[in-house]
Scaffold this motif. Structure first.
Motif, PDB file in Angstrom:
ATOM      1  N   ALA A 265       0.842  -1.204   0.000  1.00  0.00           N
ATOM      2  CA  ALA A 265       0.000   0.000   0.000  1.00  0.00           C
ATOM      3  C   ALA A 265       0.871   1.246   0.000  1.00  0.00           C
ATOM      4  CB  ALA A 265      -0.930   0.005   1.212  1.00  0.00           C
ATOM      5  N   VAL A 266       0.654   2.121  -0.968  1.00  0.00           N
ATOM      6  CA  VAL A 266       1.352   3.403  -1.065  1.00  0.00           C
ATOM      7  C   VAL A 266       0.328   4.507  -0.854  1.00  0.00           C
ATOM      8  CG1 VAL A 266       2.727   4.925  -2.528  1.00  0.00           C
ATOM      9  CG2 VAL A 266       3.048   2.445  -2.655  1.00  0.00           C
ATOM     10  N   SER A 267       0.612   5.409   0.068  1.00  0.00           N
ATOM     11  CA  SER A 267      -0.308   6.510   0.367  1.00  0.00           C
ATOM     12  C   SER A 267       0.205   7.814  -0.219  1.00  0.00           C
ATOM     13  CB  SER A 267      -0.482   6.664   1.893  1.00  0.00           C
ATOM     14  OG  SER A 267      -1.133   5.545   2.433  1.00  0.00           O
ATOM     15  N   ALA A 268      -0.719   8.714  -0.482  1.00  0.00           N
ATOM     16  CA  ALA A 268      -0.375  10.003  -1.067  1.00  0.00           C
ATOM     17  C   ALA A 268       0.509  10.805  -0.129  1.00  0.00           C
ATOM     18  CB  ALA A 268      -1.650  10.782  -1.370  1.00  0.00           C
ATOM     19  N   ASP A 269       1.539  11.417  -0.707  1.00  0.00           N
ATOM     20  CA  ASP A 269       2.440  12.322   0.021  1.00  0.00           C
ATOM     21  C   ASP A 269       3.108  11.649   1.216  1.00  0.00           C
ATOM     22  OD1 ASP A 269       2.046  14.459  -1.680  1.00  0.00           O
ATOM     23  OD2 ASP A 269       0.303  15.175  -0.578  1.00  0.00           O
ATOM     24  N   ARG A 270       3.314  10.347   1.132  1.00  0.00           N
ATOM     25  CA  ARG A 270       3.976   9.614   2.196  1.00  0.00           C
ATOM     26  C   ARG A 270       5.004   8.680   1.574  1.00  0.00           C
ATOM     27  NH1 ARG A 270      -0.633   9.132   5.662  1.00  0.00           N
ATOM     28  NH2 ARG A 270       0.093   7.332   6.852  1.00  0.00           N
ATOM     29  N   THR A 271       5.974   8.275   2.375  1.00  0.00           N
ATOM     30  CA  THR A 271       6.975   7.307   1.940  1.00  0.00           C
ATOM     31  C   THR A 271       6.656   5.954   2.565  1.00  0.00           C
ATOM     32  OG1 THR A 271       8.702   8.974   1.683  1.00  0.00           O
ATOM     33  CG2 THR A 271       9.418   6.695   1.965  1.00  0.00           C
ATOM     34  N   THR A 272       6.458   4.952   1.720  1.00  0.00           N
ATOM     35  CA  THR A 272       6.217   3.588   2.171  1.00  0.00           C
ATOM     36  C   THR A 272       7.541   2.845   2.200  1.00  0.00           C
ATOM     37  OG1 THR A 272       3.972   3.541   1.283  1.00  0.00           O
ATOM     38  CG2 THR A 272       5.046   1.417   1.665  1.00  0.00           C
ATOM     39  N   ALA A 273       7.892   2.302   3.357  1.00  0.00           N
ATOM     40  CA  ALA A 273       9.145   1.561   3.501  1.00  0.00           C
ATOM     41  C   ALA A 273       8.901   0.090   3.189  1.00  0.00           C
ATOM     42  CB  ALA A 273       9.685   1.709   4.918  1.00  0.00           C
ATOM     43  N   LEU A 274       9.704  -0.473   2.287  1.00  0.00           N
ATOM     44  CA  LEU A 274       9.623  -1.890   1.947  1.00  0.00           C
ATOM     45  C   LEU A 274      11.039  -2.447   1.847  1.00  0.00           C
ATOM     46  CD1 LEU A 274       7.845  -4.317   1.188  1.00  0.00           C
ATOM     47  CD2 LEU A 274       8.080  -3.623  -1.216  1.00  0.00           C
ATOM     48  N   ASP A 275      11.490  -3.096   2.912  1.00  0.00           N
ATOM     49  CA  ASP A 275      12.804  -3.735   2.954  1.00  0.00           C
ATOM     50  C   ASP A 275      12.660  -5.201   2.584  1.00  0.00           C
ATOM     51  OD1 ASP A 275      13.811  -1.322   3.846  1.00  0.00           O
ATOM     52  OD2 ASP A 275      13.613  -1.880   5.967  1.00  0.00           O
ATOM     53  N   ALA A 276      13.744  -5.794   2.084  1.00  0.00           N
ATOM     54  CA  ALA A 276      13.668  -7.187   1.654  1.00  0.00           C
ATOM     55  C   ALA A 276      15.002  -7.891   1.855  1.00  0.00           C
ATOM     56  CB  ALA A 276      13.262  -7.259   0.179  1.00  0.00           C
ATOM     57  N   THR A 277      14.919  -9.184   2.024  1.00  0.00           N
ATOM     58  CA  THR A 277      16.093 -10.062   2.075  1.00  0.00           C
ATOM     59  C   THR A 277      15.941 -11.097   0.976  1.00  0.00           C
ATOM     60  OG1 THR A 277      16.339  -9.763   4.465  1.00  0.00           O
ATOM     61  CG2 THR A 277      17.414 -11.674   3.473  1.00  0.00           C
TER      62      THR A 277
END
Length: 883
Positions: A83-95
């Protein structure tokens, strides 16, 4: 066509308010991986990790997506439901997992954090999937469910202190600072509700911000729709035509259920346009609604009665008709394209057309003469372009050009010379017939309001480093405003006399061209886990109007007094600092603090209304009251807010948000009394009122465990001020009361508010949701006797508390490429009759009065004093598309 031409000249598009996707990719040994391709296949967007394993993808439209990460020698990983919200930074880390040979992709289901620890303010984000489960129909229904919101009042502020935006650009009408458009839930991608403090990019608001992000076009053809029908089912009051019982209480009678009293037809289609990399979305809606207040066409408007001898001669057809109704058409269109990988261009249009008849206490007087009511007509169009461009991986530019057009008319007949006005005459009643219901005539209301505003804006976001971001922007809003009476119907005996363009007593609608402007800078910095958000907003207002230079000689008509000339109002300039700090005390908990100054100009309808001081040319001591004079030279209203909060993920499935807040409110629009050189007095609007609010919000969010998910928010607040309305002091003067400033509970001071949402859901099977709203009583002014001096201290009494419940149940029926569902919903399920509405001031109850006057009997007869009754609806929805 301009958008399509740009797309054809290049190669591709996307529009709407966007967010950012960012994160770090590592291997199994927790070492950063460089060169990983991170893509969003649905949007054809992507990025590559740098030497530290970090990636950033700008300009991602708000929504839920699939994210794919791939690197040679490692198993590709796919994240669903990001989920990506307007005017916000979505953090998605991965291994990523090493793989010497190609292997099956690893699929992971992403989940939004149960609490967002980095926020320095209270932001509620409601996604499209969440909205679909709730018993709501329009944007305002969603907003009213949020913590700190009471009937449009955000954290104790007056109405009109909220900034409404669509895709990040204002749609407020400067006339009354309300939204220009009405939005159905079917076109909402997400809704962001900010209560309390907010960043410097938001202005012309003192209490909150609502940003509605609309759905966008799709790469493949998709369609969805809804059809519903329903009506009110209740037991309330006697029906028209039954005898009125003065001084006695009637038993409730069952109202007939009208299953077609509310109808909604909605269709949305999206897909490629056929032009390169260009997609579209179109949504249309037709809504029909009949109110629960029922009248009887016993009389025609032109009937004549012998009032002297109490002889009434009705000639109507006796048909039972709804006093209020609404017929609404809404259309939304969006075209988006991406001419290059770094440029996104979009055009959108939202159009509303509403034909309605208002049902309220005044309409109830026309219950036997319903054709005499005035009708309301609304036409609104919001449309414009957005240009979004990225420069490298660190800079984002947004440019907006939008027109907000709103046209409102309230009158029985369009022309002031319409012969039906003079054939009917003014409404008339008799105290001995049906509790003073009108038996002839037509409403004399004639009012228009037109706003044509151009909104020009631009913003630049610069990522200085992975922990530092700055943003700056400008806004300019020239506005053409016109409002007033297009011809006045003046009562003379039992006839109307029309007056057109006879200022100052009977002026034509007035025209004004005010200008609003702003510039802002916002700095977002993270340092050693401490997050700072600091901003400064500069605001400009020019009313382009004026007022007398000497208010003691307002019309320059007092002999021997100093000359008074029209003097231009000064330009209003303000600087508003904003500051927010967030500090994570553990990996699952954080503290935050926010402070800010928030300014907005008073409602233009107030400062420009009755602002022609020539009406005072004949003002004398003890003369006629000219009413409250407008004042185009008032200062901006100001609120200073402080809030302190604590957020914690109590469990992976349970989040807590506790906030304490305080608002110091100054320079609110109020009344001052001015004495002229000839000892006459008049009243003028000025920055005289003030107030303060202290409160607390507590929110618990429980993610689904099995089939059950819940959310609960509780608000306690104490809102006090010198008056609840700019004209309240004038009313106190007229009533002979003490007009000096004092602090009393404001009319909407609802100490306790609780919203509980419970959802039972099984994917691909069913969803059942319910919303319970509980509220303590708002204040009222008790009276110990009727007449002058019978009241106690203002707002010293409390109305009864109340509870109401709304529910929605949906059953999915399956299907092929189109998925079908059937649903039912009930608003006010238990038919609550009172929810902070009217009460008798001598009893504190809506159901009885301690006296038996004609006025009391009329009020008991009026069902408009009660909360809207139970409404039941059933319908079907469908959604499908190409694979």
């Amino acid at each position: 066509m301009a958008t399509l031409a740009l797309c054809l000249a290049a190669t591709q598009v996307g529009a709407g308010t966007t967010g950012t996707l960012s994160g770090v990719v590592q291997d199994g040994k927790k070492q950063p991986l460089a060169g990983v391709n991170v893509t969003l296949p649905e949007l054809r967007l992507g990025g590559v990790t740098d030497a530290s394993g970090r990636y950033t993808i700008f300009n991602v439209p708000a929504g839920t997506y699939t994210v794919k990460m791939a690197l040679l020698g490692y198993a590709a990983t796919i994240f669903n439901g990001v989920a990506v919200s307007a005017d916000r930074t979505t953090a998605l880390d991965a291994t990523l997992t090493e793989a010497a040979v190609p292997m099956q992709e690893v699929v992971v289901t992403a989940e939004r954090p149960i609490v967002e620890l980095g926020l320095t303010s209270n932001v509620a984000t409601i996604t499209r999937s969440q909205i679909a489960k709730l018993p709501v129909q329009e944007l305002q229904d969603v907003v009213n469910l949020q913590a700190g919101v009471v009937d449009g009042h955000f954290r104790g502020g007056r109405k009109g202190e909220v900034q409404f935006q669509v895709d990040g650009v204002t749609v407020n009408n400067p006339y009354d600072n309300t939204s220009t458009v009405r939005l159905d839930r079917s076109i909402l991608e997400e809704v962001q509700v900010i209560s309390g403090t907010f960043d410097a990019e938001y202005g012309q608001a003192m209490s909150g911000v609502v940003n509605a992000v609309l759905r966008r076009g799709t790469e493949h053809f998709a369609w969805s729709g809804e059809v519903l029908s329903g009506g009110f089912l209740t037991s309330r009051g006697r029906r028209p035509g039954e005898p009125a019982l003065l001084g006695r209480y009637r038993p409730l009678v069952e109202e007939p259920f009208k299953p077609s009293g509310a109808q909604n037809y909605q269709l949305t289609v999206s897909g490629p346009t056929g032009f390169p990399n260009t997609v579209f979305l179109f949504s249309g809606r037709h809504y029909l609604f009949d109110d629960y207040l029922i009248g009887e066409r016993r009389f025609k408007t032109t009937d004549r009665s012998d009032f002297e001898h109490k002889v009434f001669a009705p000639t109507g057809d006796g048909e039972q008709v709804p006093l209020g109704y609404s017929r609404e058409w809404t259309g939304v269109g969006k075209v988006t394209c991406r001419p290059t990988r770094s440029i996104e261009i979009g055009y959108q249009v939202i159009a509303n057309r509403i034909n309605a008849r208002r049902a309220d206490d005044a309409a109830w007087l026309f219950r036997l003469d319903p054709d005499g009511l005035s009708k309301q007509h609304i036409r609104s169009v919001v449309h414009g372009f957005e240009w979004t461009q990225t420069f490298g991986t660190a800079t984002l530019l947004k440019l907006n050009l939008r027109q907000n057009y709103f046209d409102y008319r309230d009158m029985a007949y369009d022309s002031v010379s319409d012969p039906r006005y003079f054939a009917a005459g003014p409404p008339r009643k008799d105290p001995d017939y049906e509790l003073e219901a009108y038996v002839q005539g037509v409403d004399d209301t004639r009012f228009i309001q037109n706003t044509n505003a151009l909104v020009i804006g631009g913003a630049v976001t610069q990522h200085m480093s992975r922990d530092h971001e700055i943003k700056g922007g400008i806004e300019w809003q020239p506005t053409h405003l016109r409002f007033g009476s297009p011809g006045h119907m003046v009562v003379s005996g039992d006839q109307f006399v029309a007056h057109v363009d006879q200022p100052p007593d009977y002026p034509n609608p007035q025209r004004y061209r005010p200008v609003l402007g702003a510039a802002y800078a916002q700095d977002d910095l993270e340092w050693n886990d401490l997050k700072f958000r600091a901003g400064l907003r500069y605001e400009y207002f020019n009313s382009k109007s004026g007022l007398p230079s000497d208010l003691a000689n307002p019309a320059n008509a007092i002999r021997g007094a100093p000359e008074s000339k029209l003097k231009p109002a000064s330009r209003k300039l303000t600087l508003a600092p904003r500051l927010g700090v967030s500090y994570p005390i553990t990996k699952k908990a954080s503290l935050f603090f926010a402070y800010g100054h928030f300014y907005q100009m008073p409602l233009l309808r107030d400062i420009f209304a009755n602002a022609d001081y020539n009406i005072l040319a004949n003002l004398q001591a003890d003369g006629l009251d000219p009413g409250v004079l407008g004042n185009p030279n008032v200062k901006p209203e100001r609120t200073v807010q402080y809030q302190f909060g604590y957020k914690q993920a109590l469990k992976d499935w349970l989040g807590l948000d506790l906030t304490l807040f305080y608002k110091d409110i100054r320079d609110l629009l109020g009344i001052r009394v001015i004495t002229t050189y000839n000892n006459a007095i008049y009243r003028q609007l000025s920055n005289a009122d003030f107030g303060n609010v202290i409160g607390m919000t507590l929110a618990l969010d429980q993610r689904a465990i099995g089939a059950v998910s819940t959310s609960l928010d509780y608000t306690w607040e104490l809102a006090k001020g010198s008056s609840s309305d700019p004209y309240e002091t004038a009313a106190r003067i007229d009533a002979g009361e003490d007009p000096r400033p004092r602090q009393v509970p404001l009319n909407w001071d609802q100490r306790h508010t609780l919203n509980l949402t419970v959802t039972f859901a099984r994917p691909d099977a069913y969803t059942v949701s319910g919303v319970l709203r509980a509220a303590s009583g708002q204040p009222y002014t008790p009276a110990i006797e009727t007449g002058f001096g019978g009241g106690l201290e203002t707002n010293s009494g409390r109305k009864p508390s109340a509870v109401t419940v709304d529910v929605r149940a949906e059953r999915r029926l399956g299907g092929g490429r189109t998925q079908w569902s059937t649903f039912a919903r009930a608003f006010n399920l238990f038919d609550t009759k009172f929810f902070n509405g009217f009460v008798f001031n001598n009893s504190g109850s809506p159901y009885y009065s301690r006296t038996a006057t004609l006025a009391d009997a009329k009020q008991l007869e009026d069902p408009a004093r009660l909360f809207p009754p139970r409404r039941l609806e059933v319908g079907i929805t469908w959604e499908g598309g190409q694979q």
